[in-house]
Write an enzyme that holds these catalytic residues in place. Structure first.
Site, PDB file in Angstrom:
ATOM      1  N   TYR A 101     -25.221  -5.036  11.598  1.00  0.00           N
ATOM      2  CA  TYR A 101     -25.402  -3.623  11.966  1.00  0.00           C
ATOM      3  C   TYR A 101     -24.663  -2.750  10.956  1.00  0.00           C
ATOM      4  O   TYR A 101     -23.495  -2.996  10.641  1.00  0.00           O
ATOM      5  CB  TYR A 101     -24.831  -3.359  13.372  1.00  0.00           C
ATOM      6  CG  TYR A 101     -24.894  -1.894  13.769  1.00  0.00           C
ATOM      7  CD1 TYR A 101     -25.900  -1.423  14.604  1.00  0.00           C
ATOM      8  CD2 TYR A 101     -23.958  -0.980  13.277  1.00  0.00           C
ATOM      9  CE1 TYR A 101     -25.982  -0.082  14.929  1.00  0.00           C
ATOM     10  CE2 TYR A 101     -24.036   0.364  13.601  1.00  0.00           C
ATOM     11  CZ  TYR A 101     -25.053   0.805  14.432  1.00  0.00           C
ATOM     12  OH  TYR A 101     -25.126   2.131  14.743  1.00  0.00           O
ATOM     13  N   GLU A 189     -28.912   4.711  10.645  1.00  0.00           N
ATOM     14  CA  GLU A 189     -28.565   3.401  11.201  1.00  0.00           C
ATOM     15  C   GLU A 189     -29.548   2.336  10.741  1.00  0.00           C
ATOM     16  O   GLU A 189     -30.750   2.589  10.682  1.00  0.00           O
ATOM     17  CB  GLU A 189     -28.604   3.522  12.733  1.00  0.00           C
ATOM     18  CG  GLU A 189     -28.168   2.288  13.477  1.00  0.00           C
ATOM     19  CD  GLU A 189     -28.364   2.475  14.980  1.00  0.00           C
ATOM     20  OE1 GLU A 189     -27.447   2.986  15.639  1.00  0.00           O
ATOM     21  OE2 GLU A 189     -29.437   2.112  15.479  1.00  0.00           O
TER      22      GLU A 189
END
Ligand code: GDP
Ligand code: MN
Length: 379
Positions: A101, A189
Protein backbone atom coordinates in the site's frame (compact mmCIF):
# COMPACT_ATOMS: atom_id res chain seq x y z
CA UNK A 1 -13.81 15.41 -6.46
CA UNK A 2 -13.21 11.70 -6.77
CA UNK A 3 -11.57 10.30 -9.86
CA UNK A 4 -12.33 6.88 -11.22
CA UNK A 5 -9.55 4.32 -11.18
CA UNK A 6 -9.09 4.53 -14.96
CA UNK A 7 -8.84 8.33 -14.75
CA UNK A 8 -6.39 8.30 -11.85
CA UNK A 9 -4.30 5.70 -13.68
CA UNK A 10 -4.14 8.01 -16.69
CA UNK A 11 -2.87 10.80 -14.44
CA UNK A 12 -0.39 8.49 -12.68
CA UNK A 13 0.92 7.21 -16.02
CA UNK A 14 1.46 10.81 -17.13
CA UNK A 15 3.86 11.16 -14.21
CA UNK A 16 5.68 7.95 -15.09
CA UNK A 17 4.12 5.61 -12.55
CA UNK A 18 3.94 2.10 -14.05
CA UNK A 19 0.36 0.97 -14.56
CA UNK A 20 -1.34 -1.61 -16.73
CA UNK A 21 -3.33 0.25 -19.38
CA UNK A 22 -6.87 -0.91 -20.06
CA UNK A 23 -10.07 0.35 -21.60
CA UNK A 24 -13.50 1.26 -20.31
CA UNK A 25 -16.72 -0.47 -21.32
CA UNK A 26 -20.33 0.38 -20.54
CA UNK A 27 -21.87 -2.87 -21.75
CA UNK A 28 -21.02 -6.55 -21.32
CA UNK A 29 -20.64 -6.92 -25.09
CA UNK A 30 -18.12 -4.08 -25.21
CA UNK A 31 -16.21 -5.67 -22.33
CA UNK A 32 -16.02 -8.97 -24.25
CA UNK A 33 -14.71 -7.15 -27.32
CA UNK A 34 -12.05 -5.41 -25.24
CA UNK A 35 -11.06 -8.72 -23.66
CA UNK A 36 -10.68 -10.23 -27.14
CA UNK A 37 -8.52 -7.30 -28.29
CA UNK A 38 -6.32 -7.51 -25.21
CA UNK A 39 -6.04 -11.31 -25.35
CA UNK A 40 -5.22 -13.56 -22.42
CA UNK A 41 -6.57 -13.22 -18.92
CA UNK A 42 -8.10 -9.84 -18.09
CA UNK A 43 -9.51 -8.21 -14.98
CA UNK A 44 -12.97 -6.64 -15.18
CA UNK A 45 -13.25 -3.84 -12.62
CA UNK A 46 -16.23 -1.75 -11.55
CA UNK A 47 -15.61 1.98 -11.99
CA UNK A 48 -17.53 3.57 -9.13
CA UNK A 49 -16.64 6.20 -6.58
CA UNK A 50 -16.51 3.67 -3.76
CA UNK A 51 -13.77 1.68 -2.08
CA UNK A 52 -13.92 -2.04 -1.38
CA UNK A 53 -14.97 -2.99 -4.89
CA UNK A 54 -13.03 -6.24 -4.69
CA UNK A 55 -14.95 -7.38 -1.61
CA UNK A 56 -18.25 -6.31 -3.15
CA UNK A 57 -17.69 -8.55 -6.18
CA UNK A 58 -16.71 -5.63 -8.41
CA UNK A 59 -13.27 -6.96 -9.44
CA UNK A 60 -13.12 -10.27 -11.34
CA UNK A 61 -10.53 -12.16 -13.34
CA UNK A 62 -11.70 -13.49 -16.70
CA UNK A 63 -9.77 -16.12 -18.66
CA UNK A 64 -11.48 -15.43 -22.00
CA UNK A 65 -13.87 -12.96 -23.70
CA UNK A 66 -16.90 -15.07 -22.77
CA UNK A 67 -16.04 -14.96 -19.11
CA UNK A 68 -15.33 -11.23 -19.39
CA UNK A 69 -18.81 -10.73 -20.79
CA UNK A 70 -20.39 -12.68 -17.93
CA UNK A 71 -18.41 -10.84 -15.27
CA UNK A 72 -19.11 -7.47 -16.87
CA UNK A 73 -22.81 -8.24 -16.97
CA UNK A 74 -22.82 -9.14 -13.27
CA UNK A 75 -20.67 -6.17 -12.28
CA UNK A 76 -22.73 -3.67 -14.32
CA UNK A 77 -25.78 -4.88 -12.38
CA UNK A 78 -24.11 -4.22 -9.02
CA UNK A 79 -24.71 -1.37 -6.63
CA UNK A 80 -21.61 -0.79 -4.51
CA UNK A 81 -22.12 1.21 -1.32
CA UNK A 82 -25.29 2.68 -2.77
CA UNK A 83 -23.75 3.63 -6.13
CA UNK A 84 -24.88 1.80 -9.27
CA UNK A 85 -22.02 0.61 -11.49
CA UNK A 86 -22.23 2.10 -14.98
CA UNK A 87 -18.74 1.42 -16.31
CA UNK A 88 -16.15 -1.30 -16.08
CA UNK A 89 -12.44 -1.17 -16.75
CA UNK A 90 -11.00 -4.11 -18.65
CA UNK A 91 -7.24 -4.56 -18.14
CA UNK A 92 -4.75 -7.33 -18.80
CA UNK A 93 -4.35 -9.29 -15.58
CA UNK A 94 -1.06 -8.89 -13.79
CA UNK A 95 0.62 -11.62 -11.81
CA UNK A 96 1.10 -10.77 -8.18
CA UNK A 97 3.98 -11.84 -5.97
CA UNK A 98 3.35 -9.25 -3.23
CA UNK A 99 0.81 -6.46 -2.56
CA UNK A 100 1.82 -3.20 -0.90
CA UNK A 101 0.00 0.00 0.00
CA UNK A 102 1.26 3.49 -0.87
CA UNK A 103 -0.65 6.69 -0.36
CA UNK A 104 -0.24 10.41 0.18
CA UNK A 105 -2.92 12.37 1.97
CA UNK A 106 -3.44 15.39 4.16
CA UNK A 107 -2.85 14.97 7.89
CA UNK A 108 -4.98 17.82 9.17
CA UNK A 109 -3.81 17.34 12.76
CA UNK A 110 -0.18 17.70 11.77
CA UNK A 111 -0.94 20.35 9.13
CA UNK A 112 1.24 18.37 6.77
CA UNK A 113 0.86 16.02 3.88
CA UNK A 114 1.73 12.51 4.94
CA UNK A 115 2.96 9.43 3.12
CA UNK A 116 1.35 6.22 4.27
CA UNK A 117 3.09 2.99 3.33
CA UNK A 118 2.51 -0.62 4.22
CA UNK A 119 3.83 -4.01 3.21
CA UNK A 120 0.38 -5.40 3.94
CA UNK A 121 -1.51 -3.87 0.99
CA UNK A 122 -4.59 -5.25 -0.67
CA UNK A 123 -8.25 -5.45 0.09
CA UNK A 124 -7.77 -5.82 3.87
CA UNK A 125 -5.82 -2.60 4.43
CA UNK A 126 -8.52 -1.16 6.72
CA UNK A 127 -8.24 -4.18 9.00
CA UNK A 128 -4.45 -3.96 8.97
CA UNK A 129 -4.71 -0.32 10.05
CA UNK A 130 -7.19 -1.16 12.80
CA UNK A 131 -5.62 -4.34 14.17
CA UNK A 132 -1.91 -4.06 13.43
CA UNK A 133 -1.23 -0.32 13.16
CA UNK A 134 2.49 -0.99 13.54
CA UNK A 135 2.43 -2.37 10.00
CA UNK A 136 1.53 1.08 8.68
CA UNK A 137 4.40 3.55 8.23
CA UNK A 138 4.00 7.30 8.07
CA UNK A 139 6.28 10.01 6.81
CA UNK A 140 5.30 13.67 6.97
CA UNK A 141 6.26 15.78 3.99
CA UNK A 142 7.90 19.16 4.51
CA UNK A 143 5.80 20.80 1.78
CA UNK A 144 5.43 20.79 -1.99
CA UNK A 145 9.19 20.61 -2.43
CA UNK A 146 12.05 19.05 -0.55
CA UNK A 147 11.13 15.38 -0.57
CA UNK A 148 14.42 13.75 -1.45
CA UNK A 149 15.28 10.50 -3.19
CA UNK A 150 17.07 9.18 -0.09
CA UNK A 151 13.94 9.83 1.97
CA UNK A 152 11.82 7.97 -0.58
CA UNK A 153 14.26 5.07 -0.37
CA UNK A 154 14.10 5.08 3.42
CA UNK A 155 10.29 4.84 3.31
CA UNK A 156 10.43 2.10 0.67
CA UNK A 157 12.93 0.08 2.70
CA UNK A 158 10.47 0.02 5.60
CA UNK A 159 8.07 -2.02 3.50
CA UNK A 160 10.44 -3.92 1.25
CA UNK A 161 13.78 -5.29 2.46
CA UNK A 162 15.24 -6.09 -0.99
CA UNK A 163 17.16 -3.00 -2.14
CA UNK A 164 16.57 -3.52 -5.86
CA UNK A 165 12.80 -3.74 -5.33
CA UNK A 166 12.77 -0.93 -2.77
CA UNK A 167 14.55 1.31 -5.25
CA UNK A 168 11.79 0.79 -7.82
CA UNK A 169 9.22 1.48 -5.16
CA UNK A 170 11.01 4.64 -4.07
CA UNK A 171 10.79 5.95 -7.63
CA UNK A 172 7.06 5.25 -7.69
CA UNK A 173 6.71 7.00 -4.34
CA UNK A 174 8.52 10.11 -5.53
CA UNK A 175 6.26 10.30 -8.56
CA UNK A 176 3.19 9.75 -6.40
CA UNK A 177 4.24 12.67 -4.22
CA UNK A 178 4.65 14.76 -7.37
CA UNK A 179 1.13 13.81 -8.51
CA UNK A 180 -0.22 14.78 -5.10
CA UNK A 181 1.13 18.31 -5.19
CA UNK A 182 0.74 18.94 -8.90
CA UNK A 183 -2.92 17.89 -8.84
CA UNK A 184 -4.06 19.74 -5.71
CA UNK A 185 -5.08 16.32 -4.46
CA UNK A 186 -6.23 15.54 -0.95
CA UNK A 187 -5.52 11.86 -1.54
CA UNK A 188 -3.52 9.81 -3.99
CA UNK A 189 -3.40 6.11 -3.33
CA UNK A 190 -2.07 2.92 -4.87
CA UNK A 191 -3.56 -0.19 -3.30
CA UNK A 192 -2.30 -2.59 -4.28
CA UNK A 193 1.08 -1.58 -5.56
CA UNK A 194 2.35 -4.97 -6.61
CA UNK A 195 5.60 -6.74 -7.14
CA UNK A 196 5.27 -9.12 -10.09
CA UNK A 197 7.04 -12.49 -10.16
CA UNK A 198 9.32 -10.90 -12.79
CA UNK A 199 10.45 -8.25 -10.30
CA UNK A 200 8.48 -5.31 -11.70
CA UNK A 201 6.66 -2.82 -9.46
CA UNK A 202 3.24 -1.88 -10.87
CA UNK A 203 0.21 0.07 -9.65
CA UNK A 204 -2.81 -2.24 -10.02
CA UNK A 205 -5.29 0.23 -8.56
CA UNK A 206 -5.36 4.02 -8.39
CA UNK A 207 -7.41 6.38 -6.30
CA UNK A 208 -7.37 10.14 -6.40
CA UNK A 209 -9.38 12.82 -4.65
CA UNK A 210 -8.87 16.38 -5.91
CA UNK A 211 -9.68 19.42 -3.81
CA UNK A 212 -12.87 20.90 -5.33
CA UNK A 213 -11.65 24.40 -4.51
CA UNK A 214 -8.65 23.93 -6.80
CA UNK A 215 -10.54 22.63 -9.83
CA UNK A 216 -10.52 26.07 -11.42
CA UNK A 217 -6.78 25.67 -11.94
CA UNK A 218 -6.94 21.96 -12.75
CA UNK A 219 -8.95 22.03 -15.98
CA UNK A 220 -7.62 18.66 -17.11
CA UNK A 221 -8.81 17.03 -13.90
CA UNK A 222 -12.07 18.99 -13.78
CA UNK A 223 -12.87 17.57 -17.25
CA UNK A 224 -12.96 14.08 -15.71
CA UNK A 225 -16.24 14.98 -14.04
CA UNK A 226 -18.27 13.58 -16.89
CA UNK A 227 -20.67 11.41 -15.01
CA UNK A 228 -21.95 13.76 -12.37
CA UNK A 229 -25.69 13.30 -11.88
CA UNK A 230 -27.98 15.98 -13.25
CA UNK A 231 -28.97 16.89 -9.70
CA UNK A 232 -25.40 17.18 -8.47
CA UNK A 233 -24.61 19.39 -11.46
CA UNK A 234 -27.66 21.57 -10.73
CA UNK A 235 -26.58 21.93 -7.10
CA UNK A 236 -23.05 22.84 -8.11
CA UNK A 237 -24.00 25.42 -10.74
CA UNK A 238 -26.52 27.00 -8.35
CA UNK A 239 -23.91 27.20 -5.59
CA UNK A 240 -25.73 24.80 -3.27
CA UNK A 241 -23.79 22.48 -0.98
CA UNK A 242 -25.65 19.22 -1.08
CA UNK A 243 -24.80 15.89 0.55
CA UNK A 244 -27.34 13.07 0.27
CA UNK A 245 -27.92 11.03 3.43
CA UNK A 246 -30.05 8.06 4.38
CA UNK A 247 -32.93 9.56 6.40
CA UNK A 248 -36.40 10.77 5.46
CA UNK A 249 -36.45 14.43 6.51
CA UNK A 250 -35.38 16.64 3.64
CA UNK A 251 -33.52 19.75 4.82
CA UNK A 252 -33.15 23.15 3.16
CA UNK A 253 -31.13 25.51 5.31
CA UNK A 254 -29.08 28.66 4.83
CA UNK A 255 -25.58 28.43 6.22
CA UNK A 256 -23.51 25.33 6.83
CA UNK A 257 -23.49 25.81 10.60
CA UNK A 258 -27.24 26.16 10.83
CA UNK A 259 -27.62 23.19 8.48
CA UNK A 260 -25.52 21.03 10.77
CA UNK A 261 -27.33 22.27 13.87
CA UNK A 262 -30.62 21.42 12.14
CA UNK A 263 -29.42 17.90 11.41
CA UNK A 264 -28.23 17.54 15.00
CA UNK A 265 -31.64 18.55 16.28
CA UNK A 266 -33.37 16.09 13.95
CA UNK A 267 -31.14 13.33 15.35
CA UNK A 268 -31.70 14.62 18.88
CA UNK A 269 -35.44 14.04 18.50
CA UNK A 270 -34.89 10.56 17.07
CA UNK A 271 -35.15 11.38 13.37
CA UNK A 272 -32.80 11.04 10.42
CA UNK A 273 -32.00 13.82 7.94
CA UNK A 274 -32.29 12.85 4.26
CA UNK A 275 -29.58 15.30 3.30
CA UNK A 276 -27.35 18.19 4.15
CA UNK A 277 -28.25 21.20 2.04
CA UNK A 278 -26.87 24.69 2.47
CA UNK A 279 -28.44 27.17 0.06
CA UNK A 280 -25.79 29.73 0.93
CA UNK A 281 -26.07 33.31 2.01
CA UNK A 282 -27.53 35.23 -0.88
CA UNK A 283 -31.24 35.23 -1.53
CA UNK A 284 -32.36 33.99 -4.87
CA UNK A 285 -35.74 32.31 -5.34
CA UNK A 286 -34.30 30.12 -8.09
CA UNK A 287 -31.79 28.64 -5.66
CA UNK A 288 -34.63 27.68 -3.36
CA UNK A 289 -36.61 26.08 -6.17
CA UNK A 290 -33.56 24.11 -7.28
CA UNK A 291 -32.95 23.05 -3.67
CA UNK A 292 -36.51 21.81 -3.45
CA UNK A 293 -36.16 19.92 -6.73
CA UNK A 294 -33.03 18.19 -5.44
CA UNK A 295 -34.64 17.26 -2.13
CA UNK A 296 -37.85 16.02 -3.77
CA UNK A 297 -35.88 13.76 -6.12
CA UNK A 298 -35.13 11.50 -3.14
CA UNK A 299 -38.05 9.04 -2.89
CA UNK A 300 -37.29 8.45 0.82
CA UNK A 301 -38.15 12.03 1.76
CA UNK A 302 -41.38 12.09 3.78
CA UNK A 303 -41.26 15.72 4.91
CA UNK A 304 -39.26 18.80 4.00
CA UNK A 305 -37.93 21.17 6.59
CA UNK A 306 -36.91 24.73 5.73
CA UNK A 307 -34.80 26.39 8.37
CA UNK A 308 -33.92 29.92 7.30
CA UNK A 309 -32.31 32.59 9.37
CA UNK A 310 -32.77 35.74 7.33
CA UNK A 311 -29.84 38.09 7.41
CA UNK A 312 -28.45 38.72 3.96
CA UNK A 313 -30.88 36.01 2.91
CA UNK A 314 -34.32 37.60 2.60
CA UNK A 315 -37.16 35.46 3.88
CA UNK A 316 -39.54 36.76 1.19
CA UNK A 317 -37.20 35.54 -1.54
CA UNK A 318 -37.12 32.13 0.09
CA UNK A 319 -40.92 32.14 0.32
CA UNK A 320 -41.17 33.02 -3.38
CA UNK A 321 -38.85 30.13 -4.18
CA UNK A 322 -41.02 27.78 -2.14
CA UNK A 323 -44.18 28.96 -3.92
CA UNK A 324 -42.57 28.43 -7.33
CA UNK A 325 -41.42 24.99 -6.27
CA UNK A 326 -44.96 24.11 -5.16
CA UNK A 327 -46.27 25.22 -8.55
CA UNK A 328 -43.63 23.59 -10.71
CA UNK A 329 -42.83 20.42 -8.85
CA UNK A 330 -44.89 17.55 -7.62
CA UNK A 331 -44.44 18.25 -3.91
CA UNK A 332 -46.41 15.43 -2.40
CA UNK A 333 -45.01 15.61 1.14
CA UNK A 334 -45.65 18.14 3.91
CA UNK A 335 -43.35 21.15 4.07
CA UNK A 336 -42.50 22.72 7.41
CA UNK A 337 -41.05 26.20 7.29
CA UNK A 338 -39.22 28.13 9.91
CA UNK A 339 -38.37 31.54 8.52
CA UNK A 340 -37.06 34.23 10.77
CA UNK A 341 -35.27 37.54 10.22
CA UNK A 342 -35.24 39.92 7.26
CA UNK A 343 -38.71 40.32 5.73
CA UNK A 344 -40.18 37.44 7.67
CA UNK A 345 -43.57 39.14 7.87
CA UNK A 346 -43.80 39.38 4.07
CA UNK A 347 -42.69 35.76 3.83
CA UNK A 348 -45.37 34.61 6.27
CA UNK A 349 -48.04 36.46 4.29
CA UNK A 350 -46.85 34.89 1.03
CA UNK A 351 -46.90 31.42 2.49
CA UNK A 352 -50.09 31.71 4.53
CA UNK A 353 -52.26 30.51 1.62
CA UNK A 354 -49.89 27.81 0.39
CA UNK A 355 -51.30 24.31 0.62
CA UNK A 356 -49.27 21.70 2.46
CA UNK A 357 -47.01 24.28 4.08
CA UNK A 358 -46.87 24.58 7.84
CA UNK A 359 -45.12 27.46 9.58
CA UNK A 360 -43.26 27.03 12.82
CA UNK A 361 -42.02 29.83 15.03
CA UNK A 362 -38.89 28.22 16.34
CA UNK A 363 -36.33 25.79 15.04
CA UNK A 364 -37.26 23.38 17.81
CA UNK A 365 -40.95 23.44 16.91
CA UNK A 366 -40.16 23.14 13.20
CA UNK A 367 -37.98 20.07 13.69
CA UNK A 368 -40.59 18.40 15.89
CA UNK A 369 -43.32 19.14 13.33
CA UNK A 370 -41.23 17.81 10.43
CA UNK A 371 -40.47 14.64 12.37
CA UNK A 372 -44.14 14.14 13.18
CA UNK A 373 -45.00 14.47 9.50
CA UNK A 374 -42.20 12.14 8.45
CA UNK A 375 -43.41 9.54 10.93
CA UNK A 376 -46.97 9.91 9.64
CA UNK A 377 -48.18 11.25 12.99
CA UNK A 378 -49.69 14.36 11.41
CA UNK A 379 -52.05 14.72 8.52
P1 GDP B 1 -10.63 -2.34 -4.56
O1 GDP B 1 -11.12 -3.55 -3.84
O2 GDP B 1 -11.76 -1.40 -4.86
O3 GDP B 1 -9.53 -1.65 -3.86
O4 GDP B 1 -10.09 -2.84 -6.00
P2 GDP B 1 -8.59 -3.26 -6.47
O5 GDP B 1 -8.36 -2.68 -7.79
O6 GDP B 1 -7.60 -2.92 -5.43
O7 GDP B 1 -8.70 -4.82 -6.62
C1 GDP B 1 -8.93 -5.67 -5.51
C2 GDP B 1 -8.01 -6.86 -5.55
O8 GDP B 1 -8.18 -7.57 -6.75
C3 GDP B 1 -6.54 -6.50 -5.50
O9 GDP B 1 -6.08 -6.31 -4.19
C4 GDP B 1 -5.91 -7.71 -6.14
O10 GDP B 1 -5.69 -8.72 -5.17
C5 GDP B 1 -6.97 -8.17 -7.12
N1 GDP B 1 -6.54 -7.74 -8.45
C6 GDP B 1 -6.75 -6.56 -9.05
N2 GDP B 1 -6.16 -6.50 -10.25
C7 GDP B 1 -5.56 -7.70 -10.43
C8 GDP B 1 -4.75 -8.27 -11.46
O11 GDP B 1 -4.45 -7.67 -12.49
N3 GDP B 1 -4.31 -9.55 -11.26
C9 GDP B 1 -4.60 -10.26 -10.14
N4 GDP B 1 -4.12 -11.50 -10.02
N5 GDP B 1 -5.35 -9.76 -9.15
C10 GDP B 1 -5.81 -8.48 -9.28
MN1 MN C 1 -7.67 -1.17 -4.25
Amino acid sequence: MNLHEYQAKEVFAGFGIPIVAGKVATTAEEAATLARELGGTVVVKAQVHAGGRGKAGGVKLAADPDEARQHAEAILALTIKGIPVRKVLVVPAAEIAKEYYLGVTLDRGAKRAVIIASAAGGVDIEEVAAQTPEKIHRFHLPGPTGFRAYQARAVALKIEPKPEVALKMARVLQKLVEVYWASDASLVEINPLVLTPGGEVVALDAKMVVDDNALFRQPRLAAFREDESELAAAARTMGLSFVPLKGNVGCVVNGAGLAMATMDLIKHYGGEPANFLDIGGSSNPEKVTTAMRIVMADPDVKAVLFNIFGGITRCDDVAKGILTALEELNVNVPVVVRLTGTNEDIAQRLLSQAKGVESAETMDAAVKAALAHAAGRRG
